[in-house]
Design a protein around this motif. Structure first.
Motif, PDB file in Angstrom:
ATOM      1  N   PRO A  55      40.058  42.616  29.603  1.00  0.00           N
ATOM      2  CA  PRO A  55      40.024  43.648  30.659  1.00  0.00           C
ATOM      3  C   PRO A  55      39.965  43.065  32.076  1.00  0.00           C
ATOM      4  CG  PRO A  55      37.838  43.359  29.759  1.00  0.00           C
ATOM      5  CD  PRO A  55      38.721  42.357  29.051  1.00  0.00           C
ATOM      6  N   TRP A  56      40.951  42.245  32.407  1.00  0.00           N
ATOM      7  CA  TRP A  56      40.925  41.580  33.709  1.00  0.00           C
ATOM      8  C   TRP A  56      42.323  41.462  34.279  1.00  0.00           C
ATOM      9  CZ3 TRP A  56      38.220  38.571  29.679  1.00  0.00           C
ATOM     10  CH2 TRP A  56      39.089  37.886  28.819  1.00  0.00           C
ATOM     11  N   THR A  57      42.387  41.404  35.612  1.00  0.00           N
ATOM     12  CA  THR A  57      43.607  41.021  36.324  1.00  0.00           C
ATOM     13  C   THR A  57      43.195  39.966  37.342  1.00  0.00           C
ATOM     14  OG1 THR A  57      44.519  43.255  36.148  1.00  0.00           O
ATOM     15  CG2 THR A  57      45.504  41.825  37.810  1.00  0.00           C
ATOM     16  N   PHE A  71      39.701  40.924  39.039  1.00  0.00           N
ATOM     17  CA  PHE A  71      39.443  42.368  38.972  1.00  0.00           C
ATOM     18  C   PHE A  71      39.067  42.736  37.547  1.00  0.00           C
ATOM     19  CE2 PHE A  71      41.587  42.212  42.977  1.00  0.00           C
ATOM     20  CZ  PHE A  71      41.053  43.266  43.697  1.00  0.00           C
ATOM     21  N   LYS A  72      38.029  43.531  37.441  1.00  0.00           N
ATOM     22  CA  LYS A  72      37.560  44.013  36.125  1.00  0.00           C
ATOM     23  C   LYS A  72      38.156  45.387  35.868  1.00  0.00           C
ATOM     24  CE  LYS A  72      33.375  46.026  35.557  1.00  0.00           C
ATOM     25  NZ  LYS A  72      31.906  46.116  35.496  1.00  0.00           N
ATOM     26  N   LYS A  73      38.732  45.559  34.681  1.00  0.00           N
ATOM     27  CA  LYS A  73      39.251  46.888  34.327  1.00  0.00           C
ATOM     28  C   LYS A  73      38.134  47.683  33.658  1.00  0.00           C
ATOM     29  CE  LYS A  73      44.008  45.439  33.641  1.00  0.00           C
ATOM     30  NZ  LYS A  73      45.203  45.489  32.795  1.00  0.00           N
ATOM     31  N   SER A  74      37.789  48.819  34.232  1.00  0.00           N
ATOM     32  CA  SER A  74      36.745  49.617  33.582  1.00  0.00           C
ATOM     33  C   SER A  74      37.346  50.538  32.523  1.00  0.00           C
ATOM     34  CB  SER A  74      35.925  50.397  34.603  1.00  0.00           C
ATOM     35  OG  SER A  74      36.672  50.662  35.744  1.00  0.00           O
ATOM     36  N   TYR A  75      38.652  50.682  32.538  1.00  0.00           N
ATOM     37  CA  TYR A  75      39.390  51.313  31.437  1.00  0.00           C
ATOM     38  C   TYR A  75      40.836  50.849  31.539  1.00  0.00           C
ATOM     39  CZ  TYR A  75      40.487  54.649  35.201  1.00  0.00           C
ATOM     40  OH  TYR A  75      40.884  55.207  36.391  1.00  0.00           O
ATOM     41  N   GLU A  76      41.595  51.083  30.472  1.00  0.00           N
ATOM     42  CA  GLU A  76      43.013  50.706  30.509  1.00  0.00           C
ATOM     43  C   GLU A  76      43.817  51.879  31.022  1.00  0.00           C
ATOM     44  OE1 GLU A  76      44.091  49.342  26.576  1.00  0.00           O
ATOM     45  OE2 GLU A  76      43.846  47.253  27.213  1.00  0.00           O
ATOM     46  N   LEU A  77      44.802  51.559  31.841  1.00  0.00           N
ATOM     47  CA  LEU A  77      45.704  52.589  32.343  1.00  0.00           C
ATOM     48  C   LEU A  77      47.034  52.358  31.637  1.00  0.00           C
ATOM     49  CD1 LEU A  77      45.242  54.812  34.383  1.00  0.00           C
ATOM     50  CD2 LEU A  77      45.961  53.232  36.192  1.00  0.00           C
ATOM     51  N   LYS A  78      47.381  53.262  30.719  1.00  0.00           N
ATOM     52  CA  LYS A  78      48.594  53.031  29.934  1.00  0.00           C
ATOM     53  C   LYS A  78      49.824  53.478  30.707  1.00  0.00           C
ATOM     54  CE  LYS A  78      46.046  53.151  25.713  1.00  0.00           C
ATOM     55  NZ  LYS A  78      45.584  53.979  24.622  1.00  0.00           N
ATOM     56  N   GLU A  79      50.992  53.065  30.224  1.00  0.00           N
ATOM     57  CA  GLU A  79      52.225  53.352  30.969  1.00  0.00           C
ATOM     58  C   GLU A  79      52.468  54.848  31.153  1.00  0.00           C
ATOM     59  OE1 GLU A  79      55.637  51.164  29.594  1.00  0.00           O
ATOM     60  OE2 GLU A  79      54.699  49.263  30.222  1.00  0.00           O
ATOM     61  N   GLY A  85      40.064  45.802  46.694  1.00  0.00           N
ATOM     62  CA  GLY A  85      40.957  46.704  45.961  1.00  0.00           C
ATOM     63  C   GLY A  85      41.909  47.419  46.907  1.00  0.00           C
ATOM     64  N   LYS A  86      41.372  47.767  48.088  1.00  0.00           N
ATOM     65  CA  LYS A  86      42.197  48.487  49.069  1.00  0.00           C
ATOM     66  C   LYS A  86      43.251  47.550  49.667  1.00  0.00           C
ATOM     67  CE  LYS A  86      38.656  51.860  50.297  1.00  0.00           C
ATOM     68  NZ  LYS A  86      37.309  51.396  50.645  1.00  0.00           N
ATOM     69  N   VAL A  87      42.804  46.369  50.123  1.00  0.00           N
ATOM     70  CA  VAL A  87      43.736  45.423  50.750  1.00  0.00           C
ATOM     71  C   VAL A  87      44.861  45.048  49.779  1.00  0.00           C
ATOM     72  CG1 VAL A  87      43.946  43.070  51.672  1.00  0.00           C
ATOM     73  CG2 VAL A  87      42.007  44.476  52.340  1.00  0.00           C
ATOM     74  N   LEU A  88      44.506  44.897  48.496  1.00  0.00           N
ATOM     75  CA  LEU A  88      45.506  44.433  47.513  1.00  0.00           C
ATOM     76  C   LEU A  88      46.151  45.594  46.762  1.00  0.00           C
ATOM     77  CD1 LEU A  88      43.489  41.358  46.190  1.00  0.00           C
ATOM     78  CD2 LEU A  88      45.358  41.351  47.840  1.00  0.00           C
ATOM     79  N   ASN A  89      45.775  46.806  47.152  1.00  0.00           N
ATOM     80  CA  ASN A  89      46.435  47.964  46.556  1.00  0.00           C
ATOM     81  C   ASN A  89      46.290  48.033  45.035  1.00  0.00           C
ATOM     82  OD1 ASN A  89      47.757  50.190  47.155  1.00  0.00           O
ATOM     83  ND2 ASN A  89      49.730  49.237  47.688  1.00  0.00           N
ATOM     84  N   ARG A  90      45.096  47.756  44.553  1.00  0.00           N
ATOM     85  CA  ARG A  90      44.882  47.717  43.099  1.00  0.00           C
ATOM     86  C   ARG A  90      44.745  49.125  42.538  1.00  0.00           C
ATOM     87  NH1 ARG A  90      47.447  44.294  41.655  1.00  0.00           N
ATOM     88  NH2 ARG A  90      46.618  44.621  39.581  1.00  0.00           N
ATOM     89  N   PRO A  91      45.138  49.313  41.289  1.00  0.00           N
ATOM     90  CA  PRO A  91      45.018  50.637  40.675  1.00  0.00           C
ATOM     91  C   PRO A  91      43.556  51.059  40.505  1.00  0.00           C
ATOM     92  CG  PRO A  91      45.754  49.000  39.064  1.00  0.00           C
ATOM     93  CD  PRO A  91      45.753  48.320  40.392  1.00  0.00           C
ATOM     94  N   GLU A  92      43.376  52.353  40.286  1.00  0.00           N
ATOM     95  CA  GLU A  92      42.019  52.938  40.283  1.00  0.00           C
ATOM     96  C   GLU A  92      41.111  52.408  39.155  1.00  0.00           C
ATOM     97  OE1 GLU A  92      43.024  57.100  39.517  1.00  0.00           O
ATOM     98  OE2 GLU A  92      42.885  56.688  37.357  1.00  0.00           O
TER      99      GLU A  92
END
Ligand code: IYR
Length: 223
Positions: free
Chosen positions: A68-70, A129-137, A181-188
């Motif tokens: 669960p990381w990017t 970045f830690k993913k607190s859930y997966e965002l599927k396609e 997250g804001k500067v790099l435009n990371r997903p929610e």
């Protein structure tokens, strides 16, 4: 028939006790020589080194193997400047009004302050970045498990890989970190976990001569 991975035999080379002791001792000595560094050289680092250390990090165990990381890798000069400015804004506030006196006192021996020039000098900034859930396609959400522990272990692997490659790193936690997250435009679903500048140490590089706890202080044996 259970859905899932085929199982493969895991047969690894093992060593004699003498050899095992020697290997563990040597690895300890090597890891014990690692230090958190704040004085970086701007000497470029081959991109493949970064790819290899990140693949090492991503080999860490994770809850239900969700990984669960990017890892965001920043070498762009303008972006590094933007991150430095935003980090220093938060750090200035922290050092001057948010951190309690005891915290400031604990940091004094390390001589840190709100100025973070290393964010522009180090050739790479790795932001985990830690993913607190997966965002599927299809936009649906999937669970992840023990994401904090998993990311912590991955960061440990990453620091070990950086040290093994002969590079230096700093575990930097500008607080609060949501600006990343804001500067790099990371997903929610992603939250900044750790910011790690990576590079060669500067020719003149100083670290505090700190001592680590002895084995008796960190262990309790039940025999
Ligand atoms: N995030 C700040 C403060 C800081 C906090 C701890 I705990 C440290 O071990 C070091 C620094 C900074 O990066 O300066």
């Amino acid at each position: 028939m259970i859905d899932g991975y085929p199982f493969v035999s895991y047969s690894k080379e093992t060593f004699s006790d003498t050899e095992t002791v020697k290997r563990s001792r040597e690895f300890y000595a090597w890891m014990d020589s690692r230090r958190t560094v704040r004085d970086f050289s701007d000497q470029p680092v081959p991109r493949e080194v970064i790819e290899n250390i990140l693949m090492t990090a991503s080999s860490a165990p994770s809850g239900a193997h969700k990984q669960p990381w990017t890892f965001c890798v920043i070498s762009n000069t303008a972006l590094k400047t933007k991150i430095r400015q935003a980090a220093e804004k938060e750090e200035f506030e922290s050092y001057n009004s948010r951190m309690p006196e005891e915290w400031l006192k604990d940091l004094r021996p390390l001589q840190t302050d709100w100025k973070k020039e290393f964010l522009e000098i180090a050739p790479y900034l790795i932001i985990v970045f830690k993913k607190s859930y997966e965002l599927k396609e299809d936009g649906s959400k999937g669970l992840v498990y023990y994401a904090t522990e998993s990311c912590g272990i991955a960061c440990g692997f990453l620091l070990a890989a950086i040290h093994h490659a002969g590079l230096a790193a700093l575990t930097h936690t500008p607080s609060p970190m949501n600006f990343l997250g804001k500067v790099l435009n990371r997903p929610e679903n992603e939250k900044a976990f750790l910011l790690i500048p990576v590079g060669y140490p500067a020719q003149e590089c100083w670290v505090p001569d700190l001592k680590r706890k002895a084995i008796q202080e960190i262990t309790q044996w039940y025999e």
